[in-house]
Design a protein around this motif. Sequence first.
Motif, short mmCIF file in Angstrom:
data_model
loop_
_atom_site.label_atom_id
_atom_site.label_comp_id
_atom_site.label_asym_id
_atom_site.label_seq_id
_atom_site.Cartn_x
_atom_site.Cartn_y
_atom_site.Cartn_z
N VAL A 12 0.24 -5.83 4.92
CA VAL A 12 -0.06 -5.87 6.35
C VAL A 12 0.63 -7.10 6.91
O VAL A 12 0.47 -8.20 6.38
CB VAL A 12 -1.59 -5.95 6.60
CG1 VAL A 12 -1.86 -5.98 8.10
CG2 VAL A 12 -2.30 -4.78 5.94
N SER A 39 3.43 9.07 8.89
CA SER A 39 2.00 9.37 9.04
C SER A 39 1.71 10.85 8.94
O SER A 39 0.58 11.26 8.67
CB SER A 39 1.49 8.84 10.39
OG SER A 39 2.24 9.41 11.43
N SER A 86 5.79 1.08 10.08
CA SER A 86 4.55 1.36 9.36
C SER A 86 4.64 2.73 8.69
O SER A 86 4.91 3.74 9.35
CB SER A 86 3.35 1.34 10.31
OG SER A 86 3.16 0.07 10.85
N ARG A 109 1.95 0.82 0.96
CA ARG A 109 1.53 1.14 2.33
C ARG A 109 1.79 -0.07 3.20
O ARG A 109 1.13 -1.11 3.06
CB ARG A 109 0.06 1.53 2.38
CG ARG A 109 -0.38 1.93 3.80
CD ARG A 109 -1.81 2.44 3.82
NE ARG A 109 -1.93 3.73 3.14
CZ ARG A 109 -1.67 4.90 3.68
NH1 ARG A 109 -1.27 4.98 4.94
NH2 ARG A 109 -1.82 6.01 2.99
N THR A 111 1.79 -1.78 6.84
CA THR A 111 1.21 -1.69 8.17
C THR A 111 1.72 -2.87 8.98
O THR A 111 1.51 -4.03 8.60
CB THR A 111 -0.33 -1.73 8.12
OG1 THR A 111 -0.79 -0.68 7.26
CG2 THR A 111 -0.93 -1.55 9.51
#
Lengths: 113, 111
Positions: A12, A39, A86, A109, A111
Motif C-alpha cells: 500500500v 479489479s 492498483s 496486491r 494499492t
Amino acid sequence: DTAVSQTPKYLVTQMGNDKSIKCEQNLGHDTMYWYKQDSKKFLKIMFSYNNKELIINETVPNRFSPKSPDKAHLNLHINSLELGDSAVYFCASSLPGDYYGYTFGSGTRLTVV
Amino acid sequence: AQSVSQHNHHVILSEAASLELGCNYSYGGTVNLFWYVQYPGQHLQLLLKYFSGDPLVKGIKGFEAEFIKSKFSFNLRKPSVQWSDTAEYFCAVKDTDKLIFGTGTRLQVFP
C-alpha cells in the motif's frame, strides 16, 4: 519449497511514490513474465524475459521498468505510482516452447492511495 | 493475434451439479490451450492443457476439457462439482511467446 515467489504480498503506497516488486523462481525455467490482473480479474501480460533478455514489452507505460539480474529473478520497478496502477501483479515462469504452461507466483496486491 | 472468449462470466451451481464452461479461441492452425483455476486470494494453478492428440484432455481434480477444432472451442467440464470448486476459471491460448487469457468465469458452488 516455493517454486515462484514474489515479495511483498501486499503493498500500500501513496500516489507519486516509487516501489519495487521482486520475483524469484527455483524451477530452472528460462523465461519469466509479469502479468497484471485488474479489479475485474482480467489478466494481461506486461513483460517477458528469456534468460535476462527482454522479449515482450506490451505497451506498458515507461514508468514500469523490469529488471532481470539473472534468469532466476525478474523484478518490477514502478515510478510515480498512479491510482490506476492498483492491481494484483503476478510473476510467472516457464520452459521454452508452446507445450508448457506457466507457473505463477502468489501475486502482489498493490494499492495506490 | 490470438484472442480467447469466455462467455459465461458468472456461473452459480449447487453441489453435485454438472459443469461446463465455454471457451473459444479466435483462429485455427496449431493451438496450445490451457485452463487455469484461481481460488479466492490465491495464484493461478494449471488445471489441464491441450497440445495435440486426443482432443479429450483430463486434468486435476476431476476436470476435463474437449478440444473441438471445427468450433474453435475448448470447453471445461466436470460431472459433479463440489463447494471447494468455487473459484475463478481462466481459459488461455499460447500465442507465439505468451499466454493470452480469457476474461475468466467466476464459479460459485453452494452446498
